[in-house]
Design a protein around this motif. Sequence first.
Motif, PDB file in Angstrom:
ATOM      1  N   ALA A 171       0.782  -1.163   0.061  1.00  0.00           N
ATOM      2  CA  ALA A 171       0.159  -0.009  -0.050  1.00  0.00           C
ATOM      3  C   ALA A 171       0.764   1.412   0.098  1.00  0.00           C
ATOM      4  CB  ALA A 171      -0.891  -0.083   1.090  1.00  0.00           C
ATOM      5  N   LEU A 409      -4.080  -6.670   5.206  1.00  0.00           N
ATOM      6  CA  LEU A 409      -3.965  -5.627   4.086  1.00  0.00           C
ATOM      7  C   LEU A 409      -4.870  -4.395   4.155  1.00  0.00           C
ATOM      8  CD1 LEU A 409      -3.050  -7.726   0.939  1.00  0.00           C
ATOM      9  CD2 LEU A 409      -1.291  -6.410   2.236  1.00  0.00           C
ATOM     10  N   LEU A 410      -6.032  -4.922   5.043  1.00  0.00           N
ATOM     11  CA  LEU A 410      -7.452  -3.966   5.013  1.00  0.00           C
ATOM     12  C   LEU A 410      -7.030  -2.699   5.870  1.00  0.00           C
ATOM     13  CD1 LEU A 410     -10.011  -6.515   5.213  1.00  0.00           C
ATOM     14  CD2 LEU A 410      -8.996  -5.647   3.150  1.00  0.00           C
ATOM     15  N   THR A 412      -4.700  -1.049   6.339  1.00  0.00           N
ATOM     16  CA  THR A 412      -3.677  -0.222   5.618  1.00  0.00           C
ATOM     17  C   THR A 412      -4.250   0.375   4.492  1.00  0.00           C
ATOM     18  OG1 THR A 412      -1.965  -1.872   5.913  1.00  0.00           O
ATOM     19  CG2 THR A 412      -1.443  -0.004   4.709  1.00  0.00           C
ATOM     20  N   ARG A 413      -5.265  -0.274   3.875  1.00  0.00           N
ATOM     21  CA  ARG A 413      -6.034   0.691   2.804  1.00  0.00           C
ATOM     22  C   ARG A 413      -6.755   1.862   3.359  1.00  0.00           C
ATOM     23  NH1 ARG A 413      -3.182  -2.549   0.773  1.00  0.00           N
ATOM     24  NH2 ARG A 413      -3.566  -4.051  -0.952  1.00  0.00           N
ATOM     25  N   LEU A 416      -4.352   4.426   3.742  1.00  0.00           N
ATOM     26  CA  LEU A 416      -4.002   4.858   2.409  1.00  0.00           C
ATOM     27  C   LEU A 416      -5.075   5.985   1.896  1.00  0.00           C
ATOM     28  CD1 LEU A 416      -2.007   4.644   0.184  1.00  0.00           C
ATOM     29  CD2 LEU A 416      -3.377   2.702  -0.860  1.00  0.00           C
ATOM     30  N   VAL A 417      -6.456   5.802   2.177  1.00  0.00           N
ATOM     31  CA  VAL A 417      -7.294   6.513   1.607  1.00  0.00           C
ATOM     32  C   VAL A 417      -7.257   7.977   2.069  1.00  0.00           C
ATOM     33  CG1 VAL A 417      -9.970   6.657   1.306  1.00  0.00           C
ATOM     34  CG2 VAL A 417      -8.685   4.720   0.750  1.00  0.00           C
TER      35      VAL A 417
END
Length: 543
Positions: A171, A409-410, A412-413, A416-417
Amino acid sequence: MKRYAWATWGDVNAFFGLMLDNVTVMGLLVVSITLGSPADVAGGLTYTPDFVLTRMIPGTALGVLFGDLVYTWMAFRLARRSGRDVTAMPLGLDTPSTFGIAILVVLPALREGVDRGLGHEQAMLYGWHVSVAVLVLTGVFKVALAPLGNAVRRWVPRAGLLGSLAAIALALISFLPLLSHIGPVPLAGLAALTVILYALVAHRPLPFHFPGALAAVLVGAALFYGFLLLGRALGVPLVPELAEAAPRPPWSPPPLLPATSFDAEWWSMIAVAALKKLPVALPFALATIVGGIDCTESAAAAGDEYDTRTVLLTEGAASLLAGCLGGVIQTTPYIGHPAYKAMGGRAAYTLATALFVGTVGYFGVFGAVIHWLPEAAMFPILVFVGLEITAQSFRATPPKHYAALALALLPTRAYLVTIPLGRILGGRAPAEGGEVVLQTLTCLGSGFIVTSLLWAASLAALLDGKLRAAAAYLLVAGACALVGVIHSPLPGSPLDWPWEVYAKIPDNPELRCQSPYHWAGAYVLAAGVLLALSLFREEENVG
């Protein structure tokens, strides 16, 4: 005894790979904390390039100098003991923690200084000193934990440790350079990225076995300057114009953290702020310890058996030394030892990297490198680093735990947004109804490194049928959520008592449903479900 051939032509390839990796990471640090939205720059919420280059970079570079010199000496010692031509362990700046520390420690510390009413120069000093204190504490932690590295590896599921790294790698390390540095300059960036993918990801040799990392930089730089001149001639913008280089005063020895310049009250304030940021920094330190063990094992598999404890103690001491000299980024062994050995590298490449990075960092040459080397040419190497870390995370994790890696990973998403969203909003309030979505993203992204680690560890235990262990990880997450280590609903993700945080949440029922009490209670309930299911399974087995 066979004479050690410590320098070969293979060291040239290996040197450019290791050196460019370190230079790129130092460039990443500079870019990450000096660029910002117009509102950030106007409000003094970013560091000035000169401050970073003269205060943070020298100590950071000297940490690399020390670590690679010790690893070079270790190669000579192993060669003398084994009678073989061994390859030195590579050491450099840790890429995941560079992103994490820059975004989650260095910049927030500056903003805390501004919030305290300090002027911009004093706020930068405050942010620098907080970041230095975090690195010193991280170095002490790594040195103390180095002898227990194998035990840590047994305690925490690999999916938890590698899942948080994979999340950061994919990410942040891969995507953000693509978004901020390659995508805006496609005429230069995409070709450089293609060379990286061909030579380093697909492992295809370039003509004359030219180093892939160096080739990508040269291709990207040549295209950038070529299109810059062509655009000027045609009157059409093909690539962005370079900013004018600020005039630099004659070189003087950098101030390596002059502690005597400040009183005890200042340093006590720094220490309190640094301790609050340890929950963000220590997972990175833990990952480098486990990664160092993996690096040592990969070197042994390639035929060079180094002492694991010495490898870990060296990188811990290098991080500690960097912090004591004003650096802000930790060092780590690099996973690429077998690749450097395959290139024919011996010990000259780590020696040359140590001297080059130490020299350009300490003597201020790095500022010129950063100015004249286009970001579109330099940052594609980070896409490779992110892809390689992600791929390595999956290769080193049992297939049945892949879902745990994906779960990591979720969070971090979500984080990231919030990065581009914050720039788009520019401090303005979101549209009606958007404040709930924004706070949800803030909660999910806050402390995402710890969240990713605990979520992945819990799911890995659950996949192994260890329901009570999975519940224990959820209870730890609940305790972290209660004090703001994860899921803080407030901007800046401050660590605070839950009642203090609750009082600062806007008086909106939907927003207050995401308080620390609610998140902690949710984890307790989830853990209770798993504990109840574990009792049911025991009764079922008895029956």
